[in-house]
Design a protein around this motif. Structure first.
Motif, PDB file in Angstrom:
ATOM      1  N   GLU A  46      33.184  34.950 -33.755  1.00  0.00           N
ATOM      2  CA  GLU A  46      33.277  36.335 -33.297  1.00  0.00           C
ATOM      3  C   GLU A  46      34.710  36.848 -33.421  1.00  0.00           C
ATOM      4  OE1 GLU A  46      31.796  39.068 -29.508  1.00  0.00           O
ATOM      5  OE2 GLU A  46      31.714  36.872 -29.401  1.00  0.00           O
ATOM      6  N   VAL A  47      35.685  35.996 -33.085  1.00  0.00           N
ATOM      7  CA  VAL A  47      37.097  36.377 -33.231  1.00  0.00           C
ATOM      8  C   VAL A  47      37.419  36.649 -34.703  1.00  0.00           C
ATOM      9  CG1 VAL A  47      39.477  35.545 -33.024  1.00  0.00           C
ATOM     10  CG2 VAL A  47      37.853  35.142 -31.166  1.00  0.00           C
ATOM     11  N   ILE A  48      36.925  35.758 -35.581  1.00  0.00           N
ATOM     12  CA  ILE A  48      37.162  35.922 -37.022  1.00  0.00           C
ATOM     13  C   ILE A  48      36.549  37.227 -37.514  1.00  0.00           C
ATOM     14  CG2 ILE A  48      36.626  34.969 -39.310  1.00  0.00           C
ATOM     15  CD1 ILE A  48      36.679  32.174 -37.958  1.00  0.00           C
ATOM     16  N   LEU A  49      35.324  37.528 -37.068  1.00  0.00           N
ATOM     17  CA  LEU A  49      34.636  38.748 -37.494  1.00  0.00           C
ATOM     18  C   LEU A  49      35.435  39.987 -37.090  1.00  0.00           C
ATOM     19  CD1 LEU A  49      32.070  39.919 -38.796  1.00  0.00           C
ATOM     20  CD2 LEU A  49      30.995  39.857 -36.542  1.00  0.00           C
ATOM     21  N   HIS A  50      35.945  40.002 -35.860  1.00  0.00           N
ATOM     22  CA  HIS A  50      36.740  41.137 -35.385  1.00  0.00           C
ATOM     23  C   HIS A  50      38.058  41.234 -36.162  1.00  0.00           C
ATOM     24  CE1 HIS A  50      34.522  42.855 -32.006  1.00  0.00           C
ATOM     25  NE2 HIS A  50      34.122  41.633 -31.702  1.00  0.00           N
ATOM     26  N   TYR A  51      38.671  40.086 -36.437  1.00  0.00           N
ATOM     27  CA  TYR A  51      39.936  40.070 -37.187  1.00  0.00           C
ATOM     28  C   TYR A  51      39.741  40.704 -38.564  1.00  0.00           C
ATOM     29  CZ  TYR A  51      43.929  38.103 -39.773  1.00  0.00           C
ATOM     30  OH  TYR A  51      45.046  37.940 -40.548  1.00  0.00           O
ATOM     31  N   LEU A  52      38.674  40.305 -39.254  1.00  0.00           N
ATOM     32  CA  LEU A  52      38.401  40.840 -40.586  1.00  0.00           C
ATOM     33  C   LEU A  52      38.095  42.337 -40.526  1.00  0.00           C
ATOM     34  CD1 LEU A  52      36.139  37.909 -41.829  1.00  0.00           C
ATOM     35  CD2 LEU A  52      38.457  38.398 -42.629  1.00  0.00           C
ATOM     36  N   ALA A  53      37.323  42.749 -39.508  1.00  0.00           N
ATOM     37  CA  ALA A  53      36.978  44.167 -39.372  1.00  0.00           C
ATOM     38  C   ALA A  53      38.227  45.007 -39.120  1.00  0.00           C
ATOM     39  CB  ALA A  53      35.969  44.345 -38.243  1.00  0.00           C
ATOM     40  N   ASP A  54      39.123  44.508 -38.275  1.00  0.00           N
ATOM     41  CA  ASP A  54      40.354  45.238 -37.976  1.00  0.00           C
ATOM     42  C   ASP A  54      41.225  45.417 -39.215  1.00  0.00           C
ATOM     43  OD1 ASP A  54      39.557  45.406 -35.356  1.00  0.00           O
ATOM     44  OD2 ASP A  54      40.810  43.740 -34.639  1.00  0.00           O
TER      45      ASP A  54
END
Length: 440
Positions: A46-54
């Motif tokens: 989930e952290v990785i997904l948010h990082y990529l989206a940002d």
């Protein structure tokens, strides 16, 4: 993101650059995460997904799927939709594959020789025993020349057993993988003397497949992962008549090769090779990686396989055990010789032990579990060790005769009680581990 999350993201970026989906097991083996089904990885993903989206980057986590599947599980999709909305998963995965990940320095895939750069081919054998048959044979020089002109040294060839010949339980299934050199020669140069004689005495195989290419490494797929060739390679298998596939071989597309990389395998010796085989049970993807990022287990642990999900097992030696032990039949009445232990693959472990015995009337079989479940019930070796220790303790407490190590002579009733005791202890250890995980 922390270092572990970057490591996971780099692995996903490497797979994306190779246009391959990956599984929780493969991620676990790459970063040393040993819980089955990726339990506990969700928070990091989930952290990785948010990082990529940002950062406006394609969502790498969408190519992380369960073994044998193309799309993330619905539980994972719920988290993905929270960030990305109602998406078309196929389109998003294609976006991940199309993106040039070399433009993102912090996620730049680490350099590796394998498995990228290799091709995978498919052909058929009447069986699979590289220790005696260390090559692929072609019917004539033109077929061999075609293969050599279209492949490079290190090419991987998936082997399925023909549907009309070979051991019945193997027929039509993908059972092994060969790595080939570009050394061409007469097949007799790469086949053991006894196996060559057997081949030439059989009218069906005499004089066939003489134009050979030498194998350099080989892996047997563990029996629990044997699958029908049309299920693993539907496009490659349907691209030509089975006779053509067996005679000439066909190339396997990248997406179908991905399925092969997910299978659990065990490296075996190749006839004529001086290279030692690593008997570790692991995915083919991990076996092809020069150095795996898997820490050695902290506990004493002798089974040759990576950590992760395990079965407990009890093997039984079939045959005249009174003759084997040199005693009277009355001394072993209602008793059996067993071996207790744990493994990622009870069948592969049984075959490994049997291979140390000369051919004869004594054969090992898997007594428990029966039937073998589709998935190992215990999360890792530490939990399985608890179950194995409980089985040994029960046998010792009930005065079973120790035959050394994990081998015992025990009465039939005690064998059943031993199996129950081992699974009870392992289940208890697993429940305690899961409780501790939830509390942290």
């Amino acid at each position: 993101m922390d270092s572990l999350q970057f490591e996971i993201a780099r692995f996903l970026a490497l797979k994306a650059a190779m246009r391959q989906r990956t599984t929780y097991q493969q991620v676990g083996e790459a970063v040393g995460w040993n819980h089955p089904n990726g339990r506990g990885l969700g928070a990091h993903l989930e952290v990785i997904l948010h990082y990529l989206a940002d950062k406006g980057l394609p969502p790498l986590t969408t190519i992380l799927v369960r073994k044998g599947e193309r799309h993330p599980h619905e539980d994972a999709m719920a988290y993905i939709r929270e960030v990305l909305g109602d998406i078309d998963i196929e389109s998003i995965q294609q976006e991940v594959f199309d993106f040039d990940w070399s433009l993102v320095p912090e996620l730049l895939p680490e350099a590796t020789k394998l498995p990228d750069g290799r091709e995978v081919w498919l052909t058929s054998f009447w069986g699979f025993d590289p220790s005696k048959w260390g090559c692929i044979g072609f019917a004539d020089e033109s077929k061999r020349s075609r293969f050599l002109s279209q492949s490079k040294p290190g090419v991987l060839v998936a082997i399925y057993v023909t549907k009309g010949k070979g051991p019945e339980d193997m027929r039509g299934k993908v059972v092994g993988v060969l790595e080939l050199s570009n050394e061409a020669g007469h097949a007799q140069n790469y086949i053991s003397g006894d196996r060559w004689r057997e081949k030439e005495l059989d009218p069906d195989s005499k004089g066939k497949w003489l134009h050979a290419v030498k194998a350099t490494r080989a892996w047997k797929v563990i029996p629990e992962d044997w699958q029908r060739v049309e299920d693993i390679f539907p496009k490659a298998y349907s691209s030509a008549h089975p006779e053509f596939i067996g005679a000439s071989g066909v190339k396997v597309s990248a997406d179908e090769a991905e399925k092969l990389l997910q299978l659990d395998v065990q490296e075996v010796h190749v006839y004529g090779s001086t290279q030692a085989a690593d008997p570790t049970i692991q995915t083919l993807d991990s076996a092809l990686t020069p150095s795996r990022a898997i820490p050695p287990p902290a506990e004493p642990y002798t089974v040759g396989e990576t950590d992760g999900p395990k079965f407990l097992y009890i093997l039984e030696l079939q045959g005249d055990i009174s003759a084997y032990l040199g005693c009277s039949p009355e001394d072993v009445e209602d008793k059996t010789i067993i071996k207790v232990g744990f493994s990622k693959s009870p069948l592969a472990r049984k075959n490994q032990i049997q291979s140390a015995y000369p051919d004869g009337s004594f054969k090992w079989s898997v007594l428990f579990p029966s039937p073998i479940p589709d998935q190992p019930p215990y999360a890792n070796a530490k939990i399985a060790i608890t179950g194995e220790d409980a089985m040994k303790k029960r046998l010792v407490d009930e005065k079973a005769r120790s035959l050394g190590g994990e081998f015992f002579l025990a009465e039939d009733w005690l064998v059943h009680k031993t199996w129950i005791a081992g699974n009870f202890a392992a289940k208890q250890a697993q429940d305690e581990t899961e409780t501790e995980t939830k509390q942290t």
